[in-house]
Design a protein around this motif. Structure first.
Motif, PDB file in Angstrom:
ATOM      1  N   LEU A 196      -7.823   5.870   2.893  1.00 46.87           N
ATOM      2  CA  LEU A 196      -7.962   4.423   2.856  1.00 46.87           C
ATOM      3  C   LEU A 196      -9.163   3.904   3.650  1.00 46.87           C
ATOM      4  N   LYS A 197      -9.313   4.335   4.891  1.00 45.40           N
ATOM      5  CA  LYS A 197     -10.338   3.758   5.774  1.00 45.40           C
ATOM      6  C   LYS A 197     -11.752   3.801   5.199  1.00 45.40           C
ATOM      7  N   PRO A 198     -12.212   4.894   4.606  1.00 45.26           N
ATOM      8  CA  PRO A 198     -13.574   4.896   4.070  1.00 45.26           C
ATOM      9  C   PRO A 198     -13.776   3.909   2.916  1.00 45.26           C
ATOM     10  N   GLY A 249     -17.669  -2.778   2.210  1.00 44.90           N
ATOM     11  CA  GLY A 249     -18.365  -3.300   1.036  1.00 44.90           C
ATOM     12  C   GLY A 249     -17.492  -4.199   0.183  1.00 44.90           C
ATOM     13  N   ILE A 250     -17.970  -4.468  -1.008  1.00 43.85           N
ATOM     14  CA  ILE A 250     -17.275  -5.374  -1.932  1.00 43.85           C
ATOM     15  C   ILE A 250     -15.919  -4.797  -2.340  1.00 43.85           C
ATOM     16  N   PHE A 251     -15.904  -3.517  -2.670  1.00 47.37           N
ATOM     17  CA  PHE A 251     -14.652  -2.872  -3.071  1.00 47.37           C
ATOM     18  C   PHE A 251     -13.648  -2.915  -1.923  1.00 47.37           C
ATOM     19  N   GLY A 252     -14.152  -2.760  -0.697  1.00 44.72           N
ATOM     20  CA  GLY A 252     -13.287  -2.815   0.481  1.00 44.72           C
ATOM     21  C   GLY A 252     -12.606  -4.162   0.634  1.00 44.72           C
ATOM     22  N   GLY A 253     -13.326  -5.231   0.258  1.00 43.32           N
ATOM     23  CA  GLY A 253     -12.731  -6.558   0.323  1.00 43.32           C
ATOM     24  C   GLY A 253     -11.553  -6.708  -0.624  1.00 43.32           C
ATOM     25  N   VAL A 254     -11.659  -6.064  -1.773  1.00 39.46           N
ATOM     26  CA  VAL A 254     -10.559  -6.087  -2.731  1.00 39.46           C
ATOM     27  C   VAL A 254      -9.355  -5.343  -2.160  1.00 39.46           C
ATOM     28  N   ILE A 255      -9.603  -4.176  -1.602  1.00 39.35           N
ATOM     29  CA  ILE A 255      -8.505  -3.376  -1.032  1.00 39.35           C
ATOM     30  C   ILE A 255      -7.850  -4.122   0.124  1.00 39.35           C
ATOM     31  N   ARG A 256      -8.660  -4.720   0.983  1.00 38.58           N
ATOM     32  CA  ARG A 256      -8.103  -5.466   2.128  1.00 38.58           C
ATOM     33  C   ARG A 256      -7.167  -6.591   1.678  1.00 38.58           C
ATOM     34  N   GLY A 257      -7.389  -7.112   0.481  1.00 40.71           N
ATOM     35  CA  GLY A 257      -6.518  -8.151  -0.053  1.00 40.71           C
ATOM     36  C   GLY A 257      -5.078  -7.679  -0.263  1.00 40.71           C
ATOM     37  N   TYR A 258      -4.885  -6.371  -0.306  1.00 41.89           N
ATOM     38  CA  TYR A 258      -3.543  -5.800  -0.489  1.00 41.89           C
ATOM     39  C   TYR A 258      -2.930  -5.334   0.826  1.00 41.89           C
ATOM     40  N   LEU A 259      -3.612  -5.588   1.919  1.00 43.94           N
ATOM     41  CA  LEU A 259      -3.126  -5.189   3.238  1.00 43.94           C
ATOM     42  C   LEU A 259      -2.808  -6.431   4.051  1.00 43.94           C
ATOM     43  N   PRO A 260      -1.910  -6.375   4.981  1.00 44.87           N
ATOM     44  CA  PRO A 260      -1.113  -5.228   5.397  1.00 44.87           C
ATOM     45  C   PRO A 260       0.002  -4.924   4.397  1.00 44.87           C
ATOM     46  N   GLU A 317      19.201   7.188   7.551  1.00 44.50           N
ATOM     47  CA  GLU A 317      17.960   6.830   8.245  1.00 44.50           C
ATOM     48  C   GLU A 317      17.171   5.798   7.449  1.00 44.50           C
ATOM     49  N   THR A 318      16.551   4.873   8.165  1.00 43.62           N
ATOM     50  CA  THR A 318      15.583   3.960   7.562  1.00 43.62           C
ATOM     51  C   THR A 318      14.329   3.992   8.425  1.00 43.62           C
ATOM     52  N   VAL A 319      13.201   4.203   7.770  1.00 44.51           N
ATOM     53  CA  VAL A 319      11.911   4.274   8.445  1.00 44.51           C
ATOM     54  C   VAL A 319      10.942   3.378   7.687  1.00 44.51           C
ATOM     55  N   THR A 320      10.128   2.634   8.418  1.00 41.40           N
ATOM     56  CA  THR A 320       9.129   1.794   7.781  1.00 41.40           C
ATOM     57  C   THR A 320       7.735   2.320   8.089  1.00 41.40           C
ATOM     58  N   LEU A 321       6.957   2.489   7.045  1.00 43.02           N
ATOM     59  CA  LEU A 321       5.565   2.891   7.152  1.00 43.02           C
ATOM     60  C   LEU A 321       4.734   1.617   7.014  1.00 43.02           C
ATOM     61  N   ASP A 322       3.941   1.333   8.038  1.00 44.07           N
ATOM     62  CA  ASP A 322       3.101   0.133   8.045  1.00 44.07           C
ATOM     63  C   ASP A 322       1.638   0.530   7.929  1.00 44.07           C
ATOM     64  N   VAL A 323       0.890  -0.216   7.124  1.00 44.52           N
ATOM     65  CA  VAL A 323      -0.562  -0.060   7.024  1.00 44.52           C
ATOM     66  C   VAL A 323      -1.161  -1.409   7.380  1.00 44.52           C
ATOM     67  N   ASN A 324      -2.025  -1.439   8.417  1.00 46.52           N
ATOM     68  CA  ASN A 324      -2.619  -2.712   8.822  1.00 46.52           C
ATOM     69  C   ASN A 324      -3.921  -2.973   8.071  1.00 46.52           C
ATOM     70  N   THR A 325      -4.557  -4.099   8.340  1.00 46.90           N
ATOM     71  CA  THR A 325      -5.757  -4.496   7.605  1.00 46.90           C
ATOM     72  C   THR A 325      -6.959  -3.610   7.900  1.00 46.90           C
ATOM     73  N   GLU A 326      -6.881  -2.799   8.952  1.00 44.18           N
ATOM     74  CA  GLU A 326      -7.968  -1.863   9.280  1.00 44.18           C
ATOM     75  C   GLU A 326      -7.729  -0.491   8.660  1.00 44.18           C
ATOM     76  N   GLY A 327      -6.604  -0.322   7.972  1.00 38.15           N
ATOM     77  CA  GLY A 327      -6.289   0.950   7.340  1.00 38.15           C
ATOM     78  C   GLY A 327      -5.552   1.919   8.236  1.00 38.15           C
ATOM     79  N   SER A 328      -5.145   1.475   9.418  1.00 43.72           N
ATOM     80  CA  SER A 328      -4.358   2.333  10.310  1.00 43.72           C
ATOM     81  C   SER A 328      -2.916   2.355   9.843  1.00 43.72           C
TER      82      SER A 328
END
Length: 126
Positions: free
Chosen positions: A27-29, A33-44, A54-65
């Motif tokens: 995700l991070k790379p 750029g322009i494509f990155g702006g589109v991807i960021r629109g789907y984050l977090p 068990e319940t576990v939540t996987l979180d992805v922040n706007t920086e891709g972490s």
């Protein structure tokens, strides 16, 4: 005999923890750029994985972490439910054809979750 042999692990969190660096590396790379702006629109994003114990939540922040936390999310983008054995197999093997049909129910709950799910579902073996 089942068509898959789940890896012996302590929890779904253990398996998801192994995937976090892979997801970040993918995700991070792509967040520049322009494509990155589109991807960021789907984050977090928040994906909740629920088994019978068990319940576990996987979180992805706007920086891709990517991070994990125990418990569910009040508003997950994707909810993945299944038995421990089925989810363990899916996350270990990462080939949905090797997991019995209907043993896992993955439900995108938001439009951004749906888009991410279509892109990442195979990464999780779903």
């Amino acid at each position: 005999m089942s068509r898959y042999l789940p890896r012996v692990v302590g929890s779904i969190a253990d398996l998801l923890d192994e995937l976090c660096p892979e997801i970040e590396a993918q995700l991070k790379p792509n967040l520049h750029g322009i494509f990155g702006g589109v991807i960021r629109g789907y984050l977090p994003q928040a994906w909740a994985f629920k088994t019978e114990t068990e319940t576990v939540t996987l979180d992805v922040n706007t920086e891709g972490s990517v991070s994990l936390r125990s418990g569910g999310s009040p508003n997950p983008d994707v909810l993945v439910k299944g038995s421990f054995d089925a989810l363990s197999a899916a996350l270990s093997i990462r080939n949905p054809t090797n997991v019995p049909a209907g043993s896992i129910k993955a439900t995108p709950l938001t439009s951004k979750g749906n888009m991410a799910f279509q892109f990442l579902r195979n990464r999780f073996g779903l």
